[in-house]
Write a protein that holds these residues in place. Sequence first.
Motif, PDB file in Angstrom:
ATOM      1  N   ARG A   1     -56.659  44.831  12.090  1.00  0.00           N
ATOM      2  CA  ARG A   1     -57.471  44.288  13.188  1.00  0.00           C
ATOM      3  C   ARG A   1     -58.898  44.002  12.723  1.00  0.00           C
ATOM      4  NH1 ARG A   1     -52.928  45.263  13.937  1.00  0.00           N
ATOM      5  NH2 ARG A   1     -51.835  45.541  15.940  1.00  0.00           N
TER       6      ARG A   1
ATOM      7  N   ASP B   1     -58.801  40.840  10.748  1.00  0.00           N
ATOM      8  CA  ASP B   1     -58.733  39.666  11.625  1.00  0.00           C
ATOM      9  C   ASP B   1     -60.115  39.302  12.161  1.00  0.00           C
ATOM     10  OD1 ASP B   1     -56.021  39.497  11.260  1.00  0.00           O
ATOM     11  OD2 ASP B   1     -55.508  40.570  13.103  1.00  0.00           O
TER      12      ASP B   1
ATOM     13  N   THR C   1     -62.066  37.717   9.403  1.00  0.00           N
ATOM     14  CA  THR C   1     -61.626  36.333   9.191  1.00  0.00           C
ATOM     15  C   THR C   1     -62.270  35.399  10.205  1.00  0.00           C
ATOM     16  OG1 THR C   1     -59.500  37.111   8.322  1.00  0.00           O
ATOM     17  CG2 THR C   1     -59.617  34.825   9.048  1.00  0.00           C
TER      18      THR C   1
ATOM     19  N   SER D   1     -57.943  40.782  18.809  1.00  0.00           N
ATOM     20  CA  SER D   1     -58.011  41.799  17.755  1.00  0.00           C
ATOM     21  C   SER D   1     -58.885  42.975  18.171  1.00  0.00           C
ATOM     22  CB  SER D   1     -58.546  41.177  16.467  1.00  0.00           C
ATOM     23  OG  SER D   1     -57.667  40.170  15.989  1.00  0.00           O
TER      24      SER D   1
END
Length: 229
Positions: free
Chosen positions: A122, A125, A128, A3
Motif C-alpha cells: 500500500r 502504491d 507510485t 491505498s
Amino acid sequence: NRSSRSLMGLVCAYVLPFSPRKALLVARYLALMGWAIKSWLREEDDTFLINFILPPEEAHWLLSTSGKVVRPIAILTRLREICSTLIITATTTTGEIDMNKDRNHHGHNPINAMAHLEMEKRIYDLETSVGVMTRILGSPIPPTYTRHTSRVLCLYLCFLPLALIGSGVSPIALVITVALTSYVLIGIDEMGLEMEHPFPIFPMQALATTMQKNIVDQVEITKSMPKLD
C-alpha cells in the motif's frame, strides 16, 4: 485514496490491538497525506495543518524536511519506518523464519510478515502515485512549442475571413463561420494548456477531505466492532 484506506484498515486490524499509539500516528500521517499533496502541487503553505494534525515532535521533524524532499515523500518514509518497527522475525536453527515465535521488545505479538508485506504494498502504491504526479509536474510541454502553436492558430484565424471573402461567402455566413471556428480551435488550445498543468483545476480540496474522512471512518468502524471472545 483506495491505498490509504486499505493501509489504514490493515493498521486497525493488526496494529491497533497491541500498539494504539503507533496506529494513531499512522492514522494522523495518512489523514495529512491528502493535504500535503494538495499543498505541494499548488505550492501552498501547510505548516498550520502539520502542527494541527501531528504531535509536536513529529510536526517539527516533518517541517524540518522542507527543501530536502517533497512533503508526501517524507510522510511515506515515516510511514514505512513506523511499519518496520512492527515486525521482528525470529529464525529457526535452519535460518528459516518462524512466524510463531515473533515477539517485539515489549513482549506483545507484532504483525506477521504477510501483513507487513501488504502494508508495504500500500505504501508502494502511494509512492507510485506521488511519482506520477512528480513526472506531470516536472515535465511540462516546452514553452516554445506552446507559443508557436498559439501563433499559428492566431495567424490562421486572422487570414480565415480573407479566404472566405475571396470565396464569395456572405457577410452573415462569414461571421458565423469565423466565430464557430475560433471557438472550437481556441477551446482546444486552452484545453491543451490546462492538461499541461492540471493540478490547479483538479478538486484537490475535495480529494484531500475525502481521503481524511476515509481514514477517520476506518478507525471509527473498527472501534465500533463487537469484541470477539
